[in-house]
Design an enzyme around this catalytic site. Structure first.
Site, PDB file in Angstrom:
ATOM      1  N   CYS A  61     -14.708  11.576  -3.278  1.00  0.00           N
ATOM      2  CA  CYS A  61     -14.953  10.235  -2.741  1.00  0.00           C
ATOM      3  C   CYS A  61     -15.060  10.257  -1.204  1.00  0.00           C
ATOM      4  CB  CYS A  61     -13.810   9.314  -3.184  1.00  0.00           C
ATOM      5  SG  CYS A  61     -13.912   7.645  -2.529  1.00  0.00           S
ATOM      6  N   CYS A 102     -21.517  -4.202  -6.716  1.00  0.00           N
ATOM      7  CA  CYS A 102     -20.887  -4.863  -7.870  1.00  0.00           C
ATOM      8  C   CYS A 102     -21.340  -6.326  -7.974  1.00  0.00           C
ATOM      9  CB  CYS A 102     -19.365  -4.792  -7.731  1.00  0.00           C
ATOM     10  SG  CYS A 102     -18.532  -5.586  -9.114  1.00  0.00           S
ATOM     11  N   CYS A 136     -22.863   5.555  -6.631  1.00  0.00           N
ATOM     12  CA  CYS A 136     -21.951   6.401  -5.835  1.00  0.00           C
ATOM     13  C   CYS A 136     -22.678   7.671  -5.384  1.00  0.00           C
ATOM     14  CB  CYS A 136     -20.716   6.768  -6.655  1.00  0.00           C
ATOM     15  SG  CYS A 136     -19.665   7.944  -5.778  1.00  0.00           S
ATOM     16  N   ASP A 156       0.777  -1.232   0.000  1.00  0.00           N
ATOM     17  CA  ASP A 156       0.000   0.000   0.000  1.00  0.00           C
ATOM     18  C   ASP A 156       0.819   1.299   0.000  1.00  0.00           C
ATOM     19  OD1 ASP A 156      -2.531   1.414   0.160  1.00  0.00           O
ATOM     20  OD2 ASP A 156      -2.041   1.839   2.242  1.00  0.00           O
TER      21      ASP A 156
HETATM   22  C1  B12 Z   1      -4.691   6.743  -2.973  1.00  0.00           C
HETATM   23  C2  B12 Z   1      -5.498   5.509  -2.713  1.00  0.00           C
HETATM   24  C3  B12 Z   1      -6.859   5.686  -2.458  1.00  0.00           C
HETATM   25  C4  B12 Z   1      -7.579   7.004  -2.740  1.00  0.00           C
HETATM   26  C5  B12 Z   1      -7.808   7.118  -4.264  1.00  0.00           C
HETATM   27  C6  B12 Z   1      -8.393   5.830  -4.878  1.00  0.00           C
HETATM   28  C7  B12 Z   1      -8.280   5.715  -6.392  1.00  0.00           C
HETATM   29  N1  B12 Z   1      -9.195   4.963  -6.971  1.00  0.00           N
HETATM   30  O1  B12 Z   1      -7.359   6.257  -6.985  1.00  0.00           O
HETATM   31  C8  B12 Z   1      -8.866   6.833  -1.879  1.00  0.00           C
HETATM   32  C9  B12 Z   1      -8.628   7.436  -0.499  1.00  0.00           C
HETATM   33  C10 B12 Z   1     -10.132   7.463  -2.467  1.00  0.00           C
HETATM   34  C11 B12 Z   1      -8.938   5.314  -1.773  1.00  0.00           C
HETATM   35  C12 B12 Z   1     -10.097   4.631  -1.509  1.00  0.00           C
HETATM   36  C13 B12 Z   1     -10.165   3.251  -1.394  1.00  0.00           C
HETATM   37  N2  B12 Z   1      -9.129   2.384  -1.375  1.00  0.00           N
HETATM   38 CO1  B12 Z   1      -7.363   2.860  -1.765  1.00  0.00          CO
HETATM   39  N3  B12 Z   1      -5.511   3.173  -2.324  1.00  0.00           N
HETATM   40  C14 B12 Z   1      -4.899   4.226  -2.702  1.00  0.00           C
HETATM   41  C15 B12 Z   1      -3.439   3.894  -3.094  1.00  0.00           C
HETATM   42  C16 B12 Z   1      -2.518   4.260  -1.917  1.00  0.00           C
HETATM   43  C17 B12 Z   1      -2.948   4.567  -4.387  1.00  0.00           C
HETATM   44  C18 B12 Z   1      -3.958   4.449  -5.547  1.00  0.00           C
HETATM   45  C19 B12 Z   1      -3.560   5.306  -6.711  1.00  0.00           C
HETATM   46  O2  B12 Z   1      -2.407   5.332  -7.110  1.00  0.00           O
HETATM   47  N4  B12 Z   1      -4.556   6.014  -7.275  1.00  0.00           N
HETATM   48  C20 B12 Z   1      -4.345   6.779  -8.487  1.00  0.00           C
HETATM   49  C21 B12 Z   1      -5.051   6.061  -9.644  1.00  0.00           C
HETATM   50  C22 B12 Z   1      -4.786   6.785 -10.950  1.00  0.00           C
HETATM   51  O3  B12 Z   1      -4.470   4.782  -9.671  1.00  0.00           O
HETATM   52  P1  B12 Z   1      -5.314   3.406  -9.614  1.00  0.00           P
HETATM   53  O4  B12 Z   1      -6.702   3.618  -9.187  1.00  0.00           O
HETATM   54  O5  B12 Z   1      -4.515   2.400  -8.880  1.00  0.00           O
HETATM   55  O6  B12 Z   1      -5.362   3.107 -11.178  1.00  0.00           O
HETATM   56  C23 B12 Z   1      -4.221   2.590 -11.870  1.00  0.00           C
HETATM   57  C24 B12 Z   1      -4.551   1.255 -12.523  1.00  0.00           C
HETATM   58  O7  B12 Z   1      -5.651   0.670 -11.921  1.00  0.00           O
HETATM   59  C25 B12 Z   1      -4.711   1.584 -13.984  1.00  0.00           C
HETATM   60  N5  B12 Z   1      -6.098   1.776 -14.447  1.00  0.00           N
HETATM   61  C26 B12 Z   1      -7.027   2.577 -13.963  1.00  0.00           C
HETATM   62  N6  B12 Z   1      -8.140   2.490 -14.671  1.00  0.00           N
HETATM   63  C27 B12 Z   1      -7.896   1.593 -15.661  1.00  0.00           C
HETATM   64  C28 B12 Z   1      -8.723   1.158 -16.682  1.00  0.00           C
HETATM   65  C29 B12 Z   1      -8.206   0.230 -17.590  1.00  0.00           C
HETATM   66  C30 B12 Z   1      -9.097  -0.243 -18.692  1.00  0.00           C
HETATM   67  C31 B12 Z   1      -6.871  -0.244 -17.450  1.00  0.00           C
HETATM   68  C32 B12 Z   1      -6.291  -1.205 -18.427  1.00  0.00           C
HETATM   69  C33 B12 Z   1      -6.062   0.220 -16.401  1.00  0.00           C
HETATM   70  C34 B12 Z   1      -6.592   1.140 -15.531  1.00  0.00           C
HETATM   71  O8  B12 Z   1      -4.032   2.790 -14.209  1.00  0.00           O
HETATM   72  C35 B12 Z   1      -3.940   3.552 -13.016  1.00  0.00           C
HETATM   73  C36 B12 Z   1      -2.599   4.235 -12.919  1.00  0.00           C
HETATM   74  O9  B12 Z   1      -1.570   3.294 -12.810  1.00  0.00           O
HETATM   75  C37 B12 Z   1      -3.547   2.330  -3.310  1.00  0.00           C
HETATM   76  C38 B12 Z   1      -2.264   1.544  -2.980  1.00  0.00           C
HETATM   77  C39 B12 Z   1      -1.227   1.695  -4.086  1.00  0.00           C
HETATM   78  N7  B12 Z   1       0.003   1.881  -3.683  1.00  0.00           N
HETATM   79  O10 B12 Z   1      -1.549   1.607  -5.271  1.00  0.00           O
HETATM   80  C40 B12 Z   1      -4.727   1.939  -2.373  1.00  0.00           C
HETATM   81  C41 B12 Z   1      -5.695   0.839  -2.838  1.00  0.00           C
HETATM   82  C42 B12 Z   1      -6.020   1.097  -4.281  1.00  0.00           C
HETATM   83  N8  B12 Z   1      -6.888   1.073  -2.032  1.00  0.00           N
HETATM   84  C43 B12 Z   1      -7.530   0.002  -1.693  1.00  0.00           C
HETATM   85  C44 B12 Z   1      -8.784  -0.013  -1.010  1.00  0.00           C
HETATM   86  C45 B12 Z   1      -9.196  -1.331  -0.366  1.00  0.00           C
HETATM   87  C46 B12 Z   1      -9.573   1.147  -0.961  1.00  0.00           C
HETATM   88  C47 B12 Z   1     -11.051   1.255  -0.510  1.00  0.00           C
HETATM   89  C48 B12 Z   1     -11.907   0.049  -0.858  1.00  0.00           C
HETATM   90  C49 B12 Z   1     -11.100   1.529   1.007  1.00  0.00           C
HETATM   91  C50 B12 Z   1     -12.499   1.887   1.529  1.00  0.00           C
HETATM   92  N9  B12 Z   1     -13.383   0.916   1.713  1.00  0.00           N
HETATM   93  O11 B12 Z   1     -12.798   3.018   1.784  1.00  0.00           O
HETATM   94  C51 B12 Z   1     -11.491   2.526  -1.282  1.00  0.00           C
HETATM   95  C52 B12 Z   1     -11.995   2.180  -2.691  1.00  0.00           C
HETATM   96  C53 B12 Z   1     -12.399   3.400  -3.462  1.00  0.00           C
HETATM   97  C54 B12 Z   1     -12.278   3.161  -4.959  1.00  0.00           C
HETATM   98  N10 B12 Z   1     -13.402   2.951  -5.640  1.00  0.00           N
HETATM   99  O12 B12 Z   1     -11.141   3.140  -5.469  1.00  0.00           O
HETATM  100  C55 B12 Z   1      -6.827  -1.251  -2.207  1.00  0.00           C
HETATM  101  C56 B12 Z   1      -7.591  -1.797  -3.428  1.00  0.00           C
HETATM  102  C57 B12 Z   1      -7.667  -3.309  -3.543  1.00  0.00           C
HETATM  103  C58 B12 Z   1      -8.418  -3.709  -4.804  1.00  0.00           C
HETATM  104  N11 B12 Z   1      -8.955  -4.925  -4.785  1.00  0.00           N
HETATM  105  O13 B12 Z   1      -8.530  -2.983  -5.767  1.00  0.00           O
HETATM  106  C59 B12 Z   1      -5.375  -0.677  -2.526  1.00  0.00           C
HETATM  107  C60 B12 Z   1      -4.658  -1.361  -3.679  1.00  0.00           C
HETATM  108  C61 B12 Z   1      -4.557  -0.823  -1.211  1.00  0.00           C
HETATM  109  C62 B12 Z   1      -4.061  -2.260  -0.988  1.00  0.00           C
HETATM  110  N12 B12 Z   1      -2.749  -2.440  -0.922  1.00  0.00           N
HETATM  111  O14 B12 Z   1      -4.826  -3.200  -0.876  1.00  0.00           O
HETATM  112  N13 B12 Z   1      -7.715   4.743  -2.005  1.00  0.00           N
HETATM  113  S1  SF4 Z   2     -19.134  -4.915 -12.832  1.00  0.00           S
HETATM  114 FE1  SF4 Z   2     -18.743  -3.891 -10.862  1.00  0.00          FE
HETATM  115  S2  SF4 Z   2     -17.028  -2.465 -11.255  1.00  0.00           S
HETATM  116 FE2  SF4 Z   2     -17.847  -3.132 -13.250  1.00  0.00          FE
HETATM  117  S3  SF4 Z   2     -19.310  -1.519 -13.767  1.00  0.00           S
HETATM  118 FE3  SF4 Z   2     -20.483  -3.125 -12.724  1.00  0.00          FE
HETATM  119  S4  SF4 Z   2     -20.496  -2.506 -10.558  1.00  0.00           S
HETATM  120 FE4  SF4 Z   2     -18.904  -1.309 -11.593  1.00  0.00          FE
HETATM  121  S1  SF4 Z   3     -15.938   4.546  -2.283  1.00  0.00           S
HETATM  122 FE1  SF4 Z   3     -15.912   6.580  -3.256  1.00  0.00          FE
HETATM  123  S2  SF4 Z   3     -16.303   6.093  -5.401  1.00  0.00           S
HETATM  124 FE2  SF4 Z   3     -16.977   4.311  -4.259  1.00  0.00          FE
HETATM  125  S3  SF4 Z   3     -19.180   4.665  -3.843  1.00  0.00           S
HETATM  126 FE3  SF4 Z   3     -18.028   5.432  -2.092  1.00  0.00          FE
HETATM  127  S4  SF4 Z   3     -17.800   7.614  -2.547  1.00  0.00           S
HETATM  128 FE4  SF4 Z   3     -18.292   6.618  -4.483  1.00  0.00          FE
END
Ligand code: B12
Ligand code: SF4
Ligand code: SF4
Length: 312
Positions: A211, A245, A195, A131
């Site tokens: 969020c 989901c 959401c 993380d």
């Molecule tokens: C910052 C962060 C948050 C932020 C921002 C979340 C976000 N979606 O960006 C906040 C505080 C909102 C958050 C919330 C949550 N988080 Co969080 N978070 C992080 C953290 C530290 C960084 C994420 C990040 O870099 N975000 C920036 C975006 C741009 O990156 P990303 O979402 O990872 O997307 C990347 C890829 O997925 C890809 N991508 C994105 N979209 C698409 C689409 C396609 C088609 C493709 C090919 C690729 C692709 O490209 C992106 C850039 O590399 C990670 C840990 C880590 N080091 O990665 C945990 C992490 C993502 N979080 C996690 C969790 C559990 C949560 C919550 C469920 C907690 C909760 N119940 O409140 C929520 C879920 C909210 C949500 N819908 O995402 C888990 C997710 C596990 C999983 N199965 O996905 C992680 C991985 C932590 C862990 N080690 O387990 N989080």
């Molecule tokens: S399958 Fe899950 S993550 Fe995909 S659009 Fe439906 S609710 Fe969202």
């Molecule tokens: S975790 Fe964030 S993105 Fe997901 S339903 Fe809640 S407010 Fe919306």
């Protein structure tokens, strides 16, 4: 060393899901920088400062890295989901935070995996990430075959759903990579529709500055008033976009005692009178402590005000 052998070892260390990706820059890094440039990271400086560029290449974390072993650990327990929760006197803590802090639990499992691999490869260099390291965890987990990125931005596994944490072991071993599974969201838009704060824009990604998880866990200081009603009884994190989901309908529960719930829907009146010492004693060793006393009390105050408002 094969990915199948790694999966076998990972399972023995408590990880239900595992796979391997090459320790090379991921194409997704462009998505990350676009997300930061759009301002979606809000005040989470650890995502926007010099550590943003470190994410461009996993070898910035371990120069000798050749492979990334990505693991997933289930945390769902057989208790209610937000949609089943109607008690107005209670606040809701998101399910990932009900038990022991996952950083510690996953690190222990990864240390065990590291030890087992080192027994077979004494010269192996490695680094554990859970993380907090500047690594695109979801991107590499997708590349390692653990799941696809859903429209809710969570990594979803066809059999296990999305209630799992991610962790990684960067290793100097050369292991053949797995490949990413297809995207199975199809035409579904349930998470976007459900959401409450419209944090998932139709063009994809997640605007963290809308969020509930960001507001109630990461944001220091006041939460913009326009979002209070939508935050409702959420006092730490949010699960809605995963609760709705369809891939989570039959998602399995964890058998790890570490994630057994300690507190998940505490009475709001009891929380409102907590002293800082009581807060620390109650949530020590769980993810809730990240909100700090001030943040948690801010969340409780908003939840109580929302309940009062809606019962008028
Ligand atoms: C910052 C962060 C948050 C932020 C921002 C979340 C976000 N979606 O960006 C906040 C505080 C909102 C958050 C919330 C949550 N988080 Co969080 N978070 C992080 C953290 C530290 C960084 C994420 C990040 O870099 N975000 C920036 C975006 C741009 O990156 P990303 O979402 O990872 O997307 C990347 C890829 O997925 C890809 N991508 C994105 N979209 C698409 C689409 C396609 C088609 C493709 C090919 C690729 C692709 O490209 C992106 C850039 O590399 C990670 C840990 C880590 N080091 O990665 C945990 C992490 C993502 N979080 C996690 C969790 C559990 C949560 C919550 C469920 C907690 C909760 N119940 O409140 C929520 C879920 C909210 C949500 N819908 O995402 C888990 C997710 C596990 C999983 N199965 O996905 C992680 C991985 C932590 C862990 N080690 O387990 N989080
Ligand atoms: S399958 Fe899950 S993550 Fe995909 S659009 Fe439906 S609710 Fe969202
Ligand atoms: S975790 Fe964030 S993105 Fe997901 S339903 Fe809640 S407010 Fe919306």
């Amino acid at each position: 060393m094969t990915a199948d052998r790694i999966r076998e070892l990972a399972r023995a260390c408590g990880f239900e899901i595992a796979g391997v990706a090459a320790a090379l820059p991921a194409d997704d890094r462009a998505r990350y920088h676009a997300w930061v440039a759009a301002g979606h990271a809000g005040e989470m400086r650890y995502l926007t400062d010099r550590r943003a560029a470190v994410r461009d290449d996993p070898r910035n974390l371990l120069p000798s890295a050749r492979s990334i072993i990505c693991v997933g650990k289930l945390y769902q327990t057989p208790w209610p989901h937000t949609a089943q929760f109607t008690d107005e006197e209670r606040g809701w803590i998101s399910r990932y935070a009900w038990g022991d802090d996952y950083h510690d639990v996953l690190r222990r499992g990864l240390q065990e995996l590291e030890g087992r691999l080192r027994a077979e490869h004494p010269d192996m260099e490695s680094r554990i990430c859970v993380d907090t390291a500047p690594l695109l965890e979801r991107s590499y987990a997708r590349l390692a075959g653990l799941g696809w990125i859903g429209k809710n931005t969570c990594l979803i596994n066809q059999q296990q759903g999305s209630w799992f944490f991610l962790g990684e072991l960067l290793v100097s071993l050369e292991v053949a990579s797995d490949s990413p599974p297809p995207d199975r969201c199809g035409t579904c838009t349930r998470c976007i529709d459900a959401c409450p704060t419209e944090a998932i824009p139709p063009e994809g990604g997640l605007d963290a500055t809308r969020c509930i998880s960001y507001f109630t866990i990461e944001l220091r200081g006041p939460i913009p008033e326009e979002h209070h009603a939508a935050i409702g009884q959420h006092i730490f994190g949010c699960d809605i976009c995963q609760d709705v989901c369809p891939w989570n309908r039959r998602a399995p529960a964890t058998s790890d005692e570490a994630f057994a719930p300690r507190h998940f829907a505490p009475r709001l009146d009891d929380m409102a009178s907590l002293t800082e010492e009581e807060f620390q004693a109650m949530f020590r060793g769980t993810p809730v402590s990240r909100a700090k006393y001030e943040g948690f009390m801010r969340n409780v105050a908003i939840a109580r005000a929302t309940v009062t408002e809606s019962s008028r």
